[in-house]
Design an enzyme around this catalytic site. Structure first.
Site, PDB file in Angstrom:
ATOM      1  N   GLU A  92      15.429  27.314 -10.089  1.00  0.00           N
ATOM      2  CA  GLU A  92      15.864  26.342  -9.091  1.00  0.00           C
ATOM      3  C   GLU A  92      17.376  26.297  -8.974  1.00  0.00           C
ATOM      4  OE1 GLU A  92      14.164  22.523  -9.856  1.00  0.00           O
ATOM      5  OE2 GLU A  92      12.150  23.223  -9.411  1.00  0.00           O
ATOM      6  N   CYS A 152      14.770  28.715 -21.457  1.00  0.00           N
ATOM      7  CA  CYS A 152      15.937  28.613 -22.339  1.00  0.00           C
ATOM      8  C   CYS A 152      15.472  28.658 -23.778  1.00  0.00           C
ATOM      9  CB  CYS A 152      16.676  27.298 -22.073  1.00  0.00           C
ATOM     10  SG  CYS A 152      18.162  27.110 -23.092  1.00  0.00           S
ATOM     11  N   CYS A 158      16.009  22.286 -26.637  1.00  0.00           N
ATOM     12  CA  CYS A 158      16.335  20.868 -26.866  1.00  0.00           C
ATOM     13  C   CYS A 158      15.093  20.017 -26.581  1.00  0.00           C
ATOM     14  CB  CYS A 158      17.486  20.442 -25.960  1.00  0.00           C
ATOM     15  SG  CYS A 158      18.968  21.447 -26.198  1.00  0.00           S
ATOM     16  N   CYS A 162      14.593  18.330 -23.049  1.00  0.00           N
ATOM     17  CA  CYS A 162      14.811  19.141 -21.846  1.00  0.00           C
ATOM     18  C   CYS A 162      13.551  19.884 -21.421  1.00  0.00           C
ATOM     19  CB  CYS A 162      15.939  20.140 -22.119  1.00  0.00           C
ATOM     20  SG  CYS A 162      16.235  21.263 -20.744  1.00  0.00           S
TER      21      CYS A 162
HETATM   22  N1  SAH Z   1      22.158  24.722 -21.280  1.00  0.00           N
HETATM   23  C1  SAH Z   1      23.318  24.062 -20.833  1.00  0.00           C
HETATM   24  C2  SAH Z   1      23.356  23.835 -19.332  1.00  0.00           C
HETATM   25  C3  SAH Z   1      22.084  23.408 -18.692  1.00  0.00           C
HETATM   26  S1  SAH Z   1      21.448  21.836 -19.152  1.00  0.00           S
HETATM   27  C4  SAH Z   1      23.531  22.762 -21.585  1.00  0.00           C
HETATM   28  O1  SAH Z   1      22.625  22.341 -22.280  1.00  0.00           O
HETATM   29  O2  SAH Z   1      24.617  22.195 -21.465  1.00  0.00           O
HETATM   30  C5  SAH Z   1      22.538  20.749 -18.246  1.00  0.00           C
HETATM   31  C6  SAH Z   1      22.520  19.293 -18.706  1.00  0.00           C
HETATM   32  O3  SAH Z   1      21.303  18.616 -18.393  1.00  0.00           O
HETATM   33  C7  SAH Z   1      22.700  19.155 -20.187  1.00  0.00           C
HETATM   34  O4  SAH Z   1      23.716  18.239 -20.529  1.00  0.00           O
HETATM   35  C8  SAH Z   1      21.342  18.667 -20.592  1.00  0.00           C
HETATM   36  O5  SAH Z   1      21.421  18.013 -21.792  1.00  0.00           O
HETATM   37  C9  SAH Z   1      20.914  17.807 -19.454  1.00  0.00           C
HETATM   38  N2  SAH Z   1      19.486  17.480 -19.471  1.00  0.00           N
HETATM   39  C10 SAH Z   1      18.494  18.221 -19.981  1.00  0.00           C
HETATM   40  N3  SAH Z   1      17.303  17.560 -19.890  1.00  0.00           N
HETATM   41  C11 SAH Z   1      17.554  16.390 -19.300  1.00  0.00           C
HETATM   42  C12 SAH Z   1      16.730  15.259 -18.930  1.00  0.00           C
HETATM   43  N4  SAH Z   1      15.416  15.241 -19.160  1.00  0.00           N
HETATM   44  N5  SAH Z   1      17.336  14.208 -18.334  1.00  0.00           N
HETATM   45  C13 SAH Z   1      18.659  14.244 -18.078  1.00  0.00           C
HETATM   46  N6  SAH Z   1      19.477  15.264 -18.403  1.00  0.00           N
HETATM   47  C14 SAH Z   1      18.941  16.333 -19.014  1.00  0.00           C
HETATM   48 FE1  SF4 Z   2      18.633  24.869 -22.830  1.00  0.00          FE
HETATM   49 FE2  SF4 Z   2      17.907  22.554 -21.770  1.00  0.00          FE
HETATM   50 FE3  SF4 Z   2      19.097  22.589 -24.140  1.00  0.00          FE
HETATM   51 FE4  SF4 Z   2      20.532  23.177 -21.912  1.00  0.00          FE
HETATM   52  S1  SF4 Z   2      19.568  21.224 -22.416  1.00  0.00           S
HETATM   53  S2  SF4 Z   2      20.509  24.287 -23.881  1.00  0.00           S
HETATM   54  S3  SF4 Z   2      18.911  24.215 -20.699  1.00  0.00           S
HETATM   55  S4  SF4 Z   2      17.078  23.493 -23.675  1.00  0.00           S
END
Ligand code: SAH
Ligand code: SF4
Length: 352
Positions: A90, A110, A114, A117
């Site tokens: 996306e 990824c 996390c 996420c």
């Molecule tokens: N992998 C990189 C960039 C992509 S994620 C990183 O982790 O920084 C981009 C942002 O979205 C990150 O700060 C992540 O923590 C946040 N994010 C992930 N899941 C989320 C959720 N369920 N609600 C709000 N933000 C989220």
């Molecule tokens: Fe990967 Fe999501 Fe963690 Fe960013 S927040 S590093 S996209 S698992």
């Protein structure tokens, strides 16, 4: 047949040399592709007919397939894109007051995993290549009719945030190559000051964001102690908060202290949202003497994830503590809620 999108300037020059053309043709071709957004060789009016035919026989200029496109009532625009092997990602356009940011993805899934996420729960399928990364921005620019590249500040698509699906520093070579193409002054020309790369903290590559690219840096911090951070971000077992902040110091040594680093902080109910957590964050920033600001992110829940968003009161109180210590700490506004589209919480499988 070869796709020309995603080739570096040098690679494009090599291709042009290989078909027996002079170097200035590579420059013209670059402008057609990235300044005019042209995909049709027959419309490249300063090329002779034989040259246009030669290009057509050997190359193409692609866009990924748009599977679905949705626009939210607040102007947020989301594309589900499919590449030639059928993989999907996306891209989201998020309008701001006088401009807007395109949020681009760097991987299918990824590997960081996390806990909060949705992308992380999908594991990693593959890296995107520079072509697929650059093309996401080009799809958005096609949609907003911003070709030829606007040179003034009134353009809609003024910023790029690398905050979509994937960890950009796990795909460093292709991401860096793509960002160099997107910021090149002869083409799309998004200034490096308007590009932000967000990382979960892949320590060995953080300094290179300054050394090799010079774009803005955002760190997904999300917790003030190693114990808490490791509980939600397994990468913290490999690269601790201290190591991440030391790498941030190196980034700032190259870029200058005025180039603030944004620390993204997801507000998770009863996990990391107390005044004590805020104070611990302040001590960390003071200890490492970083030019820092925070971005407090409301957690976006998804089925299968046990976390809940913090209450508004808690988020505001948290922000106030940081601001009183002299750190900007805006609360991110949730965007595109009606189409499940907000940067960093992309949900291709759920929403498609
Ligand atoms: N992998 C990189 C960039 C992509 S994620 C990183 O982790 O920084 C981009 C942002 O979205 C990150 O700060 C992540 O923590 C946040 N994010 C992930 N899941 C989320 C959720 N369920 N609600 C709000 N933000 C989220
Ligand atoms: Fe990967 Fe999501 Fe963690 Fe960013 S927040 S590093 S996209 S698992």
């Amino acid at each position: 047949m070869k796709d020309l999108i995603g080739l570096s300037k040098e690679e494009l020059q090599n291709e042009i040399a290989a078909i027996g053309e002079k170097p200035f043709r590579a420059k013209q071709l670059w402008q057609w592709i990235y300044f005019h957004g042209e995909t049709d060789f027959t419309k490249m009016s300063n090329f002779s007919k034989p040259l246009r035919e030669k290009l057509q026989q050997n190359y193409f200029i692609s866009r990924p397939k748009i599977v679905t496109e949705q626009q939210s009532s607040d102007g947020t625009h989301k594309w589900l894109l499919e590449f030639s092997d059928g993989e999907r990602i996306e891209t989201v356009y998020i309008p701001e007051e006088d401009r807007g940011a395109v949020c681009i993805s760097t991987q299918v899934g990824c590997a960081v995993g996390c806990k909060f996420c949705h992308t992380g729960s999908q594991k990693i399928t593959r890296n995107l290549n520079a072509c697929e990364i650059v093309a996401q921005f080009m799809v958005a620019r096609d949609a907003y009719g911003e070709w030829p590249s606007p040179t003034n500040e009134t353009r809609y698509l003024s910023n790029i945030v690398v905050m979509g699906m994937g960890e950009p520093l796990h795909n460093k070579a292709e991401v860096f190559k793509a960002l160099k193409i997107l910021s090149d002054g002869d083409g799309i020309a998004i200034s490096k000051r308007r590009i932000t790369l967000s990382t979960s903290g892949i320590v060995p590559h953080i300094e290179a964001v300054a050394q090799e690219l010079g774009v803005k840096l955002a760190i997904s911090l999300h917790a003030p102690t190693n114990e808490k951070r490791s509980a939600i971000m397994p990468i913290n077992n490999k690269y601790s908060i201290e190591q991440v902040l030391e790498a941030c110091q190196k980034y700032q040594a190259v870029m200058g202290m005025s180039r603030m680093i944004t620390f993204e902080y997801l507000m998770l109910k009863d996990f990391n949202d107390t005044p004590e957590d805020a104070r611990l964050l302040i001590s960390l920033m003071k200890k490492y003497k970083l030019g820092a600001k925070f971005n407090l992110i409301p957690f976006n829940p998804w089925p299968g994830c046990d976390f809940q968003p913090s209450s508004n009161n808690k988020v505001h109180a948290f922000s106030k503590i940081l601001e009183q210590a002299g750190y900007e700490a805006p609360i991110r506004v949730a965007r595109g809620q009606d189409i499940l589209a907000a940067c960093g919480q992309l949900k291709s499988k759920v929403s498609s």
